[in-house]
Design a protein around this motif. Structure first.
Motif, PDB file in Angstrom:
ATOM      1  N   ASP A 119      -3.993  -6.718  -5.904  1.00 22.75           N
ATOM      2  CA  ASP A 119      -2.368  -6.499  -5.485  1.00 22.75           C
ATOM      3  C   ASP A 119      -2.032  -5.186  -4.908  1.00 22.75           C
ATOM      4  O   ASP A 119      -0.920  -4.760  -4.861  1.00 22.75           O
ATOM      5  CB  ASP A 119      -1.667  -6.684  -6.781  1.00 22.75           C
ATOM      6  N   VAL A 120      -3.145  -4.188  -4.878  1.00 20.99           N
ATOM      7  CA  VAL A 120      -2.772  -2.861  -4.323  1.00 20.99           C
ATOM      8  C   VAL A 120      -3.820  -2.357  -3.177  1.00 20.99           C
ATOM      9  O   VAL A 120      -5.100  -2.982  -3.799  1.00 20.99           O
ATOM     10  CB  VAL A 120      -2.327  -1.949  -5.355  1.00 20.99           C
ATOM     11  N   HIS A 121      -3.581  -1.430  -2.677  1.00 22.12           N
ATOM     12  CA  HIS A 121      -4.688  -0.597  -1.880  1.00 22.12           C
ATOM     13  C   HIS A 121      -4.711   0.650  -2.353  1.00 22.12           C
ATOM     14  O   HIS A 121      -3.993   1.457  -2.370  1.00 22.12           O
ATOM     15  CB  HIS A 121      -4.349  -0.772  -0.393  1.00 22.12           C
ATOM     16  N   ILE A 122      -5.963   1.072  -3.248  1.00 28.79           N
ATOM     17  CA  ILE A 122      -6.143   2.364  -3.629  1.00 28.79           C
ATOM     18  C   ILE A 122      -7.177   2.981  -2.875  1.00 28.79           C
ATOM     19  O   ILE A 122      -8.409   2.342  -2.666  1.00 28.79           O
ATOM     20  CB  ILE A 122      -6.618   2.128  -5.216  1.00 28.79           C
ATOM     21  N   ASP A 123      -7.098   4.026  -2.306  1.00 31.87           N
ATOM     22  CA  ASP A 123      -7.819   4.578  -1.443  1.00 31.87           C
ATOM     23  C   ASP A 123      -9.194   4.981  -2.234  1.00 31.87           C
ATOM     24  O   ASP A 123      -9.310   5.666  -3.247  1.00 31.87           O
ATOM     25  CB  ASP A 123      -7.113   5.953  -1.083  1.00 31.87           C
ATOM     26  N   GLY A 124     -10.466   4.269  -1.427  1.00 35.47           N
ATOM     27  CA  GLY A 124     -11.706   4.735  -2.174  1.00 35.47           C
ATOM     28  C   GLY A 124     -12.012   4.013  -3.496  1.00 35.47           C
ATOM     29  O   GLY A 124     -13.051   4.178  -4.134  1.00 35.47           O
ATOM     30  N   LEU A 125     -11.401   2.957  -3.811  1.00 36.34           N
ATOM     31  CA  LEU A 125     -11.536   2.116  -5.033  1.00 36.34           C
ATOM     32  C   LEU A 125     -11.034   0.697  -4.853  1.00 36.34           C
ATOM     33  O   LEU A 125     -10.403   0.299  -5.161  1.00 36.34           O
ATOM     34  CB  LEU A 125     -10.748   2.950  -6.202  1.00 36.34           C
ATOM     35  N   PRO A 126     -11.946   0.015  -4.109  1.00 31.80           N
ATOM     36  CA  PRO A 126     -11.483  -1.449  -3.979  1.00 31.80           C
ATOM     37  C   PRO A 126     -11.733  -2.186  -5.082  1.00 31.80           C
ATOM     38  O   PRO A 126     -10.814  -3.095  -5.196  1.00 31.80           O
ATOM     39  CB  PRO A 126     -12.525  -1.887  -3.167  1.00 31.80           C
ATOM     40  N   GLN A 127     -12.256  -1.979  -6.158  1.00 32.98           N
ATOM     41  CA  GLN A 127     -12.305  -2.701  -7.424  1.00 32.98           C
ATOM     42  C   GLN A 127     -12.724  -1.905  -8.571  1.00 32.98           C
ATOM     43  O   GLN A 127     -13.493  -0.834  -8.417  1.00 32.98           O
ATOM     44  CB  GLN A 127     -13.029  -4.070  -7.251  1.00 32.98           C
TER      45      GLN A 127
ATOM     46  N   MET B  17       0.885  -1.158   0.103  1.00 35.27           N
ATOM     47  CA  MET B  17       0.043  -0.231   0.030  1.00 35.27           C
ATOM     48  C   MET B  17       0.766   1.374   0.083  1.00 35.27           C
ATOM     49  O   MET B  17       0.296   2.397  -0.352  1.00 35.27           O
ATOM     50  CB  MET B  17      -0.959   0.103   1.288  1.00 35.27           C
ATOM     51  N   GLY B  18       2.226   1.114   0.084  1.00 32.58           N
ATOM     52  CA  GLY B  18       2.987   2.415   0.457  1.00 32.58           C
ATOM     53  C   GLY B  18       3.117   3.111  -0.771  1.00 32.58           C
ATOM     54  O   GLY B  18       2.941   4.330  -0.684  1.00 32.58           O
ATOM     55  N   GLY B  19       3.302   2.695  -2.106  1.00 30.35           N
ATOM     56  CA  GLY B  19       3.608   3.280  -3.172  1.00 30.35           C
ATOM     57  C   GLY B  19       2.261   4.181  -3.699  1.00 30.35           C
ATOM     58  O   GLY B  19       2.359   5.285  -3.871  1.00 30.35           O
ATOM     59  N   ALA B  20       1.020   3.179  -3.422  1.00 32.89           N
ATOM     60  CA  ALA B  20      -0.023   4.002  -3.827  1.00 32.89           C
ATOM     61  C   ALA B  20      -0.510   5.057  -2.794  1.00 32.89           C
ATOM     62  O   ALA B  20      -0.821   6.230  -3.194  1.00 32.89           O
ATOM     63  CB  ALA B  20      -1.220   3.036  -3.798  1.00 32.89           C
ATOM     64  N   TYR B  21      -0.186   4.817  -1.515  1.00 32.94           N
ATOM     65  CA  TYR B  21      -0.515   5.894  -0.502  1.00 32.94           C
ATOM     66  C   TYR B  21      -0.004   7.013  -0.812  1.00 32.94           C
ATOM     67  O   TYR B  21      -0.181   8.306  -0.651  1.00 32.94           O
ATOM     68  CB  TYR B  21      -0.425   5.241   0.905  1.00 32.94           C
ATOM     69  N   LEU B  22       1.595   6.994  -0.912  1.00 34.15           N
ATOM     70  CA  LEU B  22       2.519   8.237  -1.125  1.00 34.15           C
ATOM     71  C   LEU B  22       1.973   8.685  -2.394  1.00 34.15           C
ATOM     72  O   LEU B  22       1.910  10.042  -2.500  1.00 34.15           O
ATOM     73  CB  LEU B  22       3.735   7.831  -1.318  1.00 34.15           C
ATOM     74  N   LEU B  23       1.760   8.201  -3.553  1.00 31.26           N
ATOM     75  CA  LEU B  23       1.398   8.835  -4.756  1.00 31.26           C
ATOM     76  C   LEU B  23       0.184   9.790  -4.583  1.00 31.26           C
ATOM     77  O   LEU B  23      -0.330  10.558  -5.142  1.00 31.26           O
ATOM     78  CB  LEU B  23       1.415   7.777  -5.931  1.00 31.26           C
ATOM     79  N   ASP B  24      -0.949   8.919  -3.883  1.00 30.42           N
ATOM     80  CA  ASP B  24      -2.428   9.736  -3.482  1.00 30.42           C
ATOM     81  C   ASP B  24      -2.201  10.861  -2.636  1.00 30.42           C
ATOM     82  O   ASP B  24      -2.736  11.936  -3.159  1.00 30.42           O
ATOM     83  CB  ASP B  24      -3.054   8.649  -3.049  1.00 30.42           C
ATOM     84  N   GLY B  25      -0.930  10.713  -1.782  1.00 26.62           N
ATOM     85  CA  GLY B  25      -0.970  12.121  -1.176  1.00 26.62           C
ATOM     86  C   GLY B  25      -0.420  13.053  -1.928  1.00 26.62           C
ATOM     87  O   GLY B  25      -0.735  14.431  -1.750  1.00 26.62           O
ATOM     88  N   LEU B  26       0.476  12.845  -2.732  1.00 29.82           N
ATOM     89  CA  LEU B  26       1.204  13.671  -3.681  1.00 29.82           C
ATOM     90  C   LEU B  26       0.002  14.293  -4.666  1.00 29.82           C
ATOM     91  O   LEU B  26      -0.091  15.383  -5.091  1.00 29.82           O
ATOM     92  CB  LEU B  26       2.321  13.333  -4.747  1.00 29.82           C
ATOM     93  N   TRP B  27      -0.852  13.404  -5.282  1.00 26.52           N
ATOM     94  CA  TRP B  27      -1.877  13.705  -6.091  1.00 26.52           C
ATOM     95  C   TRP B  27      -2.974  14.671  -5.532  1.00 26.52           C
ATOM     96  O   TRP B  27      -2.939  15.766  -6.278  1.00 26.52           O
ATOM     97  CB  TRP B  27      -2.593  12.408  -6.516  1.00 26.52           C
ATOM     98  N   ARG B  28      -3.207  14.315  -4.439  1.00 32.31           N
ATOM     99  CA  ARG B  28      -4.244  15.369  -3.591  1.00 32.31           C
ATOM    100  C   ARG B  28      -3.314  16.917  -3.272  1.00 32.31           C
ATOM    101  O   ARG B  28      -3.867  17.721  -3.346  1.00 32.31           O
ATOM    102  CB  ARG B  28      -4.798  14.658  -2.449  1.00 32.31           C
TER     103      ARG B  28
END
Length: 599
Positions: free
Chosen positions: A153-161, A92-103
């Motif tokens: 294979d990843v945890h995307i905030d607010g988008l389970p599938q 989850m780390g990569g997607a979480y950090l990218l999401d933080g930058l995205w926001r």
């Protein structure tokens, strides 16, 4: 004697004190088999004291310390709540950090604003577009494979599938707002990162398709876009072409259809805009659209920095519109009178850096300035390369005087297919093959040199040279697009989907460059650290618990450098009757947190 871990348990005993109150005591115990007596006996390993006075934080610290000796997944399973089963672990780390930058960069709000007047669910489209962007940065794949990656294979905030059809609809929505969205993203990124946009670098590349057939020709406007009128008649042959078509390939694959891609980059290496054109579009035709598209971005004075393909007089005049200026490389091996005159001027070089020397020369009163740049290290490389080429050519032609004219002609034909060798070949009037010593001498004059033309009267020769050298930032962007982000292969056939795919690659490169510029670490190294931060899921009949693994120091340092809060320990707790979702925060650079639910 080793203690069987399966027999260790917390024992509760009760007794009454003098006041008659029942007091409970906790003990860590296990059962031992007494072979002599033939019975199991209880042995107390540690006494915790009264239940109402237990130092629970101390127990938690002890458990945490012991769990560090284990594999992260095993530790998460053992430290999870009682009666819960460890069922899933995913990065989850990569997607979480990218999401933080995205926001933090305001891309989510920019997408929402751009789609506000459309009929689509802007919030859901924004989440899908982020997921597809994160996929390019973390594990590039086709859109169909990306849907499986998001689900498992990843945890995307607010988008389970998500479905692949939803991905395609989101890409269509992205393309429909490309212009205003790019402008808004640029302004938000420029303001947040305090970007310097006095120099704007532009270059193009091409990407080919593993297919033998180009697209059917369609009528297009001057910017390479399809004419919306199905009855439109093309103005000329250049505008009657398919999107995937044959052209001059920068990947040396002229045998395959391709598209041309352009990118504008700041001096910090931040890509601010990307364009796509049909595969036969020449570089000289592109700069005018780029200039027009960015005219309305309310930019201050800009000096465009471009490579040799944009040096035509028409392009130079166009770049000077609206008080603009340019730094453009000139082709040293051309027959241009300006180039020949500049190279013939005498003068001393001034040392800019250890590997760069510059000399400004005056040619005429046109207003253009010419700066000759010389790199001693590059000169040594050029000389060594030329000597090797000449040596190989000598081996090929030695002894050919004794050959027949036909055999020598065949050899000339073979050498003509190898430009490096053919450059130094001379055929005498009688058909003999010789090394062109005059050409060798001419080439030696160019070793380690390149010539720049600049229209700005205020830039120093040093700034002109350094500014052009930074054009390498764009070339690095192309390399990363083709290797890290996997621009190719493009798993699309339709023109609009190809254009949208390029936009997603641009957004991924934008996030990567911001992360690299801020942290000072390369993206592959950052991604490796973040991949080790997992989301752990426990399930039971009564509900589900999702929590993150402990942060390592490198992971925590990355979040700190980017001004983002790391994920909280407990991400989500769901029961059969209620759902409790924690809220993560990612701080902006002024300390103001922006909240985002993680469920």
């Amino acid at each position: 004697m080793p203690v069987p871990s399966s027999h260790v348990y917390v024992r509760v005993s009760s007794r009454k004190n003098k006041t008659g109150q029942v007091v409970r005591y906790l003990q860590l115990a296990h059962n031992e088999w007494d072979p002599d007596a033939g019975v199991s006996r209880t042995k107390v390993l540690h006494s915790f004291g009264r239940e109402d006075e237990v130092d629970r934080p101390a127990i938690q610290r002890l458990i945490t310390a012991l769990s560090r000796l284990l594999d992260p997944a095993d530790a998460a399973a053992l430290t999870g709540p009682a009666e819960l089963t460890f069922t899933d672990s995913r990065p989850m780390g990569g997607a979480y950090l990218l999401d933080g930058l995205w926001r933090r960069l305001g891309i989510d709000t920019a997408i929402g604003a751009a789609l506000a007047d459309s009929r689509v669910d802007a919030g859901r489209v924004e989440r899908i577009l982020f997921a597809l962007t994160a996929n390019r940065a973390l594990k590039p794949s086709s859109k169909l494979a990306a849907t499986d990656w998001i689900a498992h294979d990843v945890h995307i905030d607010g988008l389970p599938q998500i479905s692949d059809d939803a991905c395609y609809r989101a890409m269509d929505a992205l393309l429909s707002v490309e212009g205003p969205l790019a402008r808004e993203i640029y302004h938000q990124v420029a303001d947040l990162m305090n970007l310097e946009v006095d120099l704007l670098f532009f270059d193009t590349t091409s990407t080919y398709f593993e297919t033998g057939e180009p697209d059917d020709p369609v009528a297009r406007d001057e910017h390479g876009h399809r004419d919306p009128d199905p009855q439109a008649v093309p103005v000329d042959d250049v505008r009657d072409v398919g999107f995937r078509t044959y052209g001059k390939s920068k990947d040396h694959r002229d045998d395959l259809p391709q598209v041309v891609i352009g990118m504008a980059v700041t001096r910090e290496g931040i890509p601010v805009r990307v364009w796509s054109w049909p595969g036969n579009t020449s570089d000289s035709k592109l700069i005018r659209q780029v200039k027009d598209d960015m005219r309305d971005w309310s930019l201050a004075r800009i000096v465009w920095v471009a490579d040799r393909g944009f040096t035509s007089a028409g392009n130079r005049r166009y770049l000077q519109r609206g008080a603009g200026h340019y730094i453009i490389g000139e082709k040293l091996r051309s027959n241009s009178p300006d180039v020949q005159t500049a190279l013939s001027r005498q003068g001393r070089y001034a040392t800019v850096t250890d590997n760069m020397q510059v000399k400004e020369v005056t040619i005429d009163d046109s207003g253009d300035r010419f700066v000759i740049c010389y790199n001693p290290e590059a000169a040594d490389r050029d000389r060594h390369t030329r000597e090797e080429v000449v040596a190989r050519l000598s081996e090929l032609i030695d002894g050919t005087d004794a050959h027949s004219a036909t055999k020598r002609a065949e050899l000339v034909g073979q050498i003509s297919t190898r430009p490096g060798l053919n450059r130094f070949l001379r055929v005498t009037p009688t058909g003999l093959l010789r090394i062109d010593r005059a050409k060798v001498k001419t080439e030696a004059r160019l070793d380690g040199k390149y010539l720049l033309r600049c229209s700005d009267p205020h830039l120093s020769a040093e700034n002109i040279a350094v500014g052009y050298k930074q054009l390498l930032q764009v070339e690095r962007g192309w390399r990363d697009m083709k290797s890290i982000i996997d621009l190719r292969p493009v798993h699309h056939r339709l023109e609009d989907r190809i254009r949208a795919h390029v936009l997603l690659c641009w957004l991924a490169l934008l996030l990567i460059r911001v992360a690299e510029t801020t942290t000072g670490h390369t993206w592959p190294a950052t991604r490796a650290h973040l991949d080790r931060l997992h989301l752990i899921t426990f399930t039971a009949a009564g509900g589900t618990l999702r929590q993150s693994t402990e942060l390592s120091k490198p992971q925590r340092d990355l979040f700190t450098a980017l001004g983002l809060h790391p994920p909280k320990k407990i991400i989500e707790i769901t029961t059969t009757t209620t759902t409790t979702t924690t809220t993560t925060t990612s701080a902006t650079d002024d300390g103001e947190p922006t909240h985002a639910p993680v469920a």
